[in-house]
Design a protein around this motif. Structure first.
Motif, short mmCIF file in Angstrom:
data_model
loop_
_atom_site.label_atom_id
_atom_site.label_comp_id
_atom_site.label_asym_id
_atom_site.label_seq_id
_atom_site.Cartn_x
_atom_site.Cartn_y
_atom_site.Cartn_z
N GLY A 1 0.82 -1.21 0.00
CA GLY A 1 0.00 0.00 0.00
C GLY A 1 0.85 1.25 0.00
N ALA A 2 1.90 1.26 0.80
CA ALA A 2 2.81 2.42 0.85
C ALA A 2 3.51 2.62 -0.49
CB ALA A 2 3.83 2.24 1.96
N LEU A 3 3.94 1.52 -1.12
CA LEU A 3 4.60 1.62 -2.43
C LEU A 3 3.61 2.12 -3.48
CD1 LEU A 3 7.08 1.21 -4.18
CD2 LEU A 3 6.45 -1.21 -4.41
N THR A 4 2.38 1.64 -3.43
CA THR A 4 1.36 2.11 -4.36
C THR A 4 1.11 3.60 -4.17
OG1 THR A 4 0.31 -0.07 -4.41
CG2 THR A 4 -1.05 1.80 -5.10
N LEU A 5 1.02 4.04 -2.93
CA LEU A 5 0.84 5.47 -2.62
C LEU A 5 1.99 6.28 -3.22
CD1 LEU A 5 -0.58 7.78 -1.01
CD2 LEU A 5 0.93 7.18 0.88
N LEU A 6 3.21 5.84 -3.00
CA LEU A 6 4.38 6.55 -3.51
C LEU A 6 4.38 6.61 -5.04
CD1 LEU A 6 7.14 7.89 -2.94
CD2 LEU A 6 8.13 5.60 -3.07
N LEU A 7 4.09 5.49 -5.68
CA LEU A 7 4.10 5.45 -7.14
C LEU A 7 2.96 6.27 -7.75
CD1 LEU A 7 5.07 1.71 -7.67
CD2 LEU A 7 6.50 3.72 -8.16
N ASP A 8 1.76 6.18 -7.16
CA ASP A 8 0.64 6.97 -7.67
C ASP A 8 0.89 8.47 -7.50
OD1 ASP A 8 -0.80 4.81 -8.63
OD2 ASP A 8 -2.18 4.72 -6.93
N ALA A 9 1.44 8.86 -6.35
CA ALA A 9 1.77 10.27 -6.14
C ALA A 9 2.88 10.71 -7.10
CB ALA A 9 2.19 10.51 -4.69
N SER A 10 3.85 9.83 -7.31
CA SER A 10 4.97 10.16 -8.21
C SER A 10 4.50 10.38 -9.65
CB SER A 10 6.02 9.05 -8.18
OG SER A 10 6.61 8.99 -6.91
N LYS A 11 3.55 9.57 -10.10
CA LYS A 11 3.07 9.77 -11.48
C LYS A 11 2.33 11.10 -11.61
CE LYS A 11 -1.21 7.05 -11.35
NZ LYS A 11 -1.86 5.82 -11.79
N GLY A 12 1.64 11.51 -10.54
CA GLY A 12 0.98 12.82 -10.56
C GLY A 12 1.98 13.95 -10.65
N GLY A 13 3.00 13.89 -9.81
CA GLY A 13 4.03 14.93 -9.83
C GLY A 13 4.85 14.90 -11.10
N LEU A 14 5.20 13.71 -11.55
CA LEU A 14 6.03 13.57 -12.74
C LEU A 14 5.33 14.12 -13.98
CD1 LEU A 14 8.74 12.45 -13.74
CD2 LEU A 14 7.57 10.28 -14.22
N ALA A 15 4.04 13.89 -14.10
CA ALA A 15 3.30 14.42 -15.26
C ALA A 15 3.43 15.94 -15.33
CB ALA A 15 1.84 14.01 -15.19
N LEU A 16 3.30 16.60 -14.18
CA LEU A 16 3.41 18.06 -14.18
C LEU A 16 4.84 18.52 -14.41
CD1 LEU A 16 0.53 17.64 -12.86
CD2 LEU A 16 0.95 19.85 -11.82
N LEU A 17 5.80 17.80 -13.87
CA LEU A 17 7.21 18.17 -14.08
C LEU A 17 7.64 17.97 -15.53
CD1 LEU A 17 8.83 16.72 -10.83
CD2 LEU A 17 8.57 19.15 -11.45
N LEU A 18 7.17 16.90 -16.16
CA LEU A 18 7.56 16.60 -17.54
C LEU A 18 6.81 17.44 -18.57
CD1 LEU A 18 7.77 12.69 -17.55
CD2 LEU A 18 9.67 14.33 -17.59
N LEU A 19 5.55 17.70 -18.31
CA LEU A 19 4.70 18.33 -19.33
C LEU A 19 4.49 19.82 -19.07
CD1 LEU A 19 2.15 15.40 -19.58
CD2 LEU A 19 4.01 15.95 -21.18
N ALA A 20 3.88 20.16 -17.98
CA ALA A 20 3.67 21.56 -17.60
C ALA A 20 3.00 21.57 -16.23
CB ALA A 20 2.77 22.28 -18.61
N PRO A 21 3.41 22.47 -15.35
CA PRO A 21 2.80 22.53 -14.02
C PRO A 21 1.49 23.32 -14.02
CG PRO A 21 4.59 24.08 -14.14
CD PRO A 21 4.55 23.36 -15.47
N THR A 22 0.55 22.86 -14.84
CA THR A 22 -0.72 23.56 -14.97
C THR A 22 -1.85 22.73 -14.36
OG1 THR A 22 -1.27 22.57 -17.10
CG2 THR A 22 0.06 24.59 -17.15
N ASP A 23 -2.94 23.41 -14.04
CA ASP A 23 -4.09 22.71 -13.48
C ASP A 23 -4.77 21.82 -14.52
OD1 ASP A 23 -3.50 23.86 -11.07
OD2 ASP A 23 -5.05 25.40 -11.20
N ALA A 24 -4.63 22.15 -15.80
CA ALA A 24 -5.19 21.29 -16.85
C ALA A 24 -4.46 19.95 -16.89
CB ALA A 24 -5.13 21.99 -18.20
#
Length: 176
Positions: free
Chosen positions: A54-77
């Motif tokens: 569960g902790a690993l899933t939490l970390l990975l799911d949060a990481s994909k959220g942050g990574l998407a914004l870091l890689l693409l654009a830090p926008t609300d869209a």
């Protein structure tokens, strides 16, 4: 410019659609999270079977959220799109999780101070009520208030989506 924005939205959606709860459980040779508990692929349900998973899933799911914004654009869209991908993954026939951990990771990149406040609120609520879903619903309501104040329609939509994804939990609270 519009094509670039659409491409960001699509890429964020597909990053969000990676079902880490299922991947973690398969890797650790655990039951698939869709077969027990709430049937949800997220960290709370995975943790019912194995806290470390569960902790690993939490970390990975949060990481994909942050990574998407870091890689693409830090926008609300982009934030909304990565959460939509998690909630409606094409890998899972357009089903998925509730979007909480993915939202946390994305918020930490784009709205750092409010994210820390919401994480603190989540922790305090969880310590008091011992219910992850209730903590998530309360924080999503606070995120919605914040989104309406700044204003950000994409952030408001993301907040509303997370609340809607918790409708089975809301019904369960009404029954008790």
């Amino acid at each position: 410019m519009i094509l670039h924005t659409i491409l960001q939205f699509v890429l964020a959606f597909f990053i969000g659609s990676i079902p880490f709860g299922i991947i973690v459980c398969e890797f650790l040779k655990l039951k698939t999270p869709t077969s027990y508990g709430s049937g949800n692929i997220g960290a709370s349900n995975v943790a019912r079977q194995n806290l470390a998973a569960g902790a690993l899933t939490l970390l990975l799911d949060a990481s994909k959220g942050g990574l998407a914004l870091l890689l693409l654009a830090p926008t609300d869209a982009v934030l909304l799109s990565v959460i939509l991908g998690h909630c409606y993954s094409p890998v899972l026939n357009f089903n998925g999780g509730k979007g909480v951990a993915t939202a946390v990771g994305a918020l930490l990149v784009s709205h750092t101070s409010p994210a820390i406040i919401l994480m603190t609120l989540w922790g305090i609520t969880f310590m008091h009520k011992r219910t992850p879903a209730l903590s998530s619903i309360i924080c999503s309501l606070m995120m919605l208030v914040y989104a309406l104040l700044i204003p950000s329609y994409c952030l408001a939509a993301a907040s509303a989506l997370i609340i809607i994804r918790h409708k089975s939990n809301i019904y369960a609270y009404q029954q008790s």
